[in-house]
Design a protein around this motif. Sequence first.
Motif, PDB file in Angstrom:
ATOM      1  N   VAL A  98       7.134   4.798  -0.243  1.00  0.00           N
ATOM      2  CA  VAL A  98       6.895   3.497  -0.855  1.00  0.00           C
ATOM      3  C   VAL A  98       6.219   2.589   0.161  1.00  0.00           C
ATOM      4  O   VAL A  98       6.293   2.826   1.366  1.00  0.00           O
ATOM      5  CB  VAL A  98       8.200   2.847  -1.365  1.00  0.00           C
ATOM      6  CG1 VAL A  98       8.889   3.754  -2.380  1.00  0.00           C
ATOM      7  CG2 VAL A  98       9.135   2.544  -0.210  1.00  0.00           C
ATOM      8  N   VAL A  99       5.559   1.551  -0.347  1.00  0.00           N
ATOM      9  CA  VAL A  99       4.798   0.630   0.487  1.00  0.00           C
ATOM     10  C   VAL A  99       5.354  -0.776   0.323  1.00  0.00           C
ATOM     11  O   VAL A  99       5.795  -1.153  -0.767  1.00  0.00           O
ATOM     12  CB  VAL A  99       3.301   0.667   0.103  1.00  0.00           C
ATOM     13  CG1 VAL A  99       2.539  -0.507   0.683  1.00  0.00           C
ATOM     14  CG2 VAL A  99       2.672   1.973   0.571  1.00  0.00           C
ATOM     15  N   CYS A 100       5.332  -1.556   1.407  1.00  0.00           N
ATOM     16  CA  CYS A 100       5.756  -2.957   1.371  1.00  0.00           C
ATOM     17  C   CYS A 100       4.606  -3.857   1.806  1.00  0.00           C
ATOM     18  O   CYS A 100       4.053  -3.668   2.888  1.00  0.00           O
ATOM     19  CB  CYS A 100       6.947  -3.187   2.299  1.00  0.00           C
ATOM     20  SG  CYS A 100       8.427  -2.328   1.814  1.00  0.00           S
ATOM     21  N   LEU A 101       4.258  -4.824   0.991  1.00  0.00           N
ATOM     22  CA  LEU A 101       3.297  -5.858   1.362  1.00  0.00           C
ATOM     23  C   LEU A 101       3.337  -6.953   0.302  1.00  0.00           C
ATOM     24  O   LEU A 101       3.771  -6.711  -0.833  1.00  0.00           O
ATOM     25  CB  LEU A 101       1.887  -5.291   1.512  1.00  0.00           C
ATOM     26  CG  LEU A 101       1.068  -4.927   0.278  1.00  0.00           C
ATOM     27  CD1 LEU A 101      -0.382  -4.676   0.680  1.00  0.00           C
ATOM     28  CD2 LEU A 101       1.618  -3.707  -0.408  1.00  0.00           C
ATOM     29  N   PRO A 102       2.912  -8.171   0.656  1.00  0.00           N
ATOM     30  CA  PRO A 102       2.935  -9.260  -0.319  1.00  0.00           C
ATOM     31  C   PRO A 102       2.058  -8.946  -1.517  1.00  0.00           C
ATOM     32  O   PRO A 102       0.966  -8.373  -1.379  1.00  0.00           O
ATOM     33  CB  PRO A 102       2.390 -10.465   0.479  1.00  0.00           C
ATOM     34  CG  PRO A 102       2.609 -10.099   1.906  1.00  0.00           C
ATOM     35  CD  PRO A 102       2.456  -8.619   1.987  1.00  0.00           C
ATOM     36  N   SER A 103       2.506  -9.324  -2.692  1.00  0.00           N
ATOM     37  CA  SER A 103       1.749  -9.022  -3.908  1.00  0.00           C
ATOM     38  C   SER A 103       0.389  -9.709  -3.930  1.00  0.00           C
ATOM     39  O   SER A 103      -0.541  -9.248  -4.595  1.00  0.00           O
ATOM     40  CB  SER A 103       2.553  -9.433  -5.140  1.00  0.00           C
ATOM     41  OG  SER A 103       2.859 -10.828  -5.102  1.00  0.00           O
ATOM     42  N   ALA A 104       0.263 -10.833  -3.179  1.00  0.00           N
ATOM     43  CA  ALA A 104      -1.011 -11.556  -3.161  1.00  0.00           C
ATOM     44  C   ALA A 104      -1.976 -11.034  -2.098  1.00  0.00           C
ATOM     45  O   ALA A 104      -3.112 -11.506  -2.005  1.00  0.00           O
ATOM     46  CB  ALA A 104      -0.759 -13.047  -2.922  1.00  0.00           C
ATOM     47  N   ALA A 105      -1.557 -10.075  -1.307  1.00  0.00           N
ATOM     48  CA  ALA A 105      -2.426  -9.547  -0.244  1.00  0.00           C
ATOM     49  C   ALA A 105      -3.623  -8.825  -0.857  1.00  0.00           C
ATOM     50  O   ALA A 105      -3.490  -8.146  -1.880  1.00  0.00           O
ATOM     51  CB  ALA A 105      -1.644  -8.606   0.651  1.00  0.00           C
ATOM     52  N   PRO A 106      -4.803  -8.955  -0.240  1.00  0.00           N
ATOM     53  CA  PRO A 106      -5.985  -8.235  -0.762  1.00  0.00           C
ATOM     54  C   PRO A 106      -5.754  -6.738  -0.878  1.00  0.00           C
ATOM     55  O   PRO A 106      -6.218  -6.112  -1.830  1.00  0.00           O
ATOM     56  CB  PRO A 106      -7.071  -8.569   0.269  1.00  0.00           C
ATOM     57  CG  PRO A 106      -6.656  -9.868   0.860  1.00  0.00           C
ATOM     58  CD  PRO A 106      -5.158  -9.826   0.896  1.00  0.00           C
ATOM     59  N   LEU A 107      -5.031  -6.163   0.082  1.00  0.00           N
ATOM     60  CA  LEU A 107      -4.769  -4.728   0.023  1.00  0.00           C
ATOM     61  C   LEU A 107      -3.955  -4.363  -1.214  1.00  0.00           C
ATOM     62  O   LEU A 107      -4.180  -3.311  -1.834  1.00  0.00           O
ATOM     63  CB  LEU A 107      -4.045  -4.274   1.288  1.00  0.00           C
ATOM     64  CG  LEU A 107      -3.629  -2.803   1.354  1.00  0.00           C
ATOM     65  CD1 LEU A 107      -4.825  -1.876   1.166  1.00  0.00           C
ATOM     66  CD2 LEU A 107      -2.929  -2.509   2.680  1.00  0.00           C
ATOM     67  N   ALA A 108      -3.009  -5.227  -1.590  1.00  0.00           N
ATOM     68  CA  ALA A 108      -2.210  -4.958  -2.788  1.00  0.00           C
ATOM     69  C   ALA A 108      -3.111  -4.918  -4.023  1.00  0.00           C
ATOM     70  O   ALA A 108      -2.927  -4.062  -4.906  1.00  0.00           O
ATOM     71  CB  ALA A 108      -1.127  -6.024  -2.949  1.00  0.00           C
ATOM     72  N   ALA A 109      -4.086  -5.829  -4.084  1.00  0.00           N
ATOM     73  CA  ALA A 109      -5.013  -5.834  -5.212  1.00  0.00           C
ATOM     74  C   ALA A 109      -5.839  -4.553  -5.256  1.00  0.00           C
ATOM     75  O   ALA A 109      -6.077  -3.981  -6.322  1.00  0.00           O
ATOM     76  CB  ALA A 109      -5.921  -7.058  -5.138  1.00  0.00           C
ATOM     77  N   VAL A 110      -6.270  -4.088  -4.073  1.00  0.00           N
ATOM     78  CA  VAL A 110      -7.048  -2.846  -4.013  1.00  0.00           C
ATOM     79  C   VAL A 110      -6.206  -1.672  -4.491  1.00  0.00           C
ATOM     80  O   VAL A 110      -6.674  -0.820  -5.264  1.00  0.00           O
ATOM     81  CB  VAL A 110      -7.566  -2.605  -2.580  1.00  0.00           C
ATOM     82  CG1 VAL A 110      -8.222  -1.225  -2.464  1.00  0.00           C
ATOM     83  CG2 VAL A 110      -8.556  -3.689  -2.175  1.00  0.00           C
TER      84      VAL A 110
END
Length: 281
Positions: A98-110
Amino acid sequence: MRRDESPFLLFPGAGSIGQAVTAVSDFYTAITEVAVHGRWDVDLSASAVEVLRKCFADQPSGLIVDLHDLSDPQGASAPLWSTARSWGERRRPPVPVVVCLPSAAPLAAVLRRRGARWFLPIYATVPEARAALIASAAHPERLTIHLAPDPDALAEVPAVIDYACASWNLPELVQPATAVLAELVANAIDHARSRIDVAVSRRRAGLHLTVHDRSPDIPPAPRYVAGDPGDPARQGLGLGLVHSLADAWGALPTRTGKLVWATVSTPPATGKTATAEPSIE
């Protein structure tokens, strides 16, 4: 392991200034957390692949990839995290990633555009990810004991291996597993001088042995003496014997010290070919 193979030793995170990939394991949950720090580039990518390779070798119950401190506005790292999920699925038993990062991060969008939400769970925080993995984890057959840092504690090693091998019908592993676990425990007694946690787990046709102590010092790879391959006393800390008897072994930092592990498996039946673990190369 063959003499020319390297153990899976994962030292505390290091890298160029502002860049690092760190990993910590947990003895009780068997979950490993990998954190990536800094600007994504070729060097950081290579470090991440190497750390993931060593973490998967330990066969954790789950793997959390924390990307909160990763600078990757273009999402160039996205293919690696999706691929890491596939690597985990091909392990036996599978290792959920699993991955953790803010939902608003550009990487999350990618990652969302790549459809990762369907196969790569994304959590906002590490505690949320850890709780999800614990809730969904399978419960492997596992025996644990806790030892004092005293040479007399070595007397308990044969008993736990005998019990494990009898319970799981692995009589041929009694001798090699006892020798490997005794070396790992003796090493912890001699050098960590702290309480020692031991786990013996069933892994396919073999055993996974874990020794956790409160010293952060990762053991060195054994140095073999030319022409004298069978003398553990001349190979440094007895780990030469571990290297020769185990299918694989390594070490990982924990938040309270380190964890040293080894796997010992039964040989394939005559006329059958052993099934190798999937590669992540």
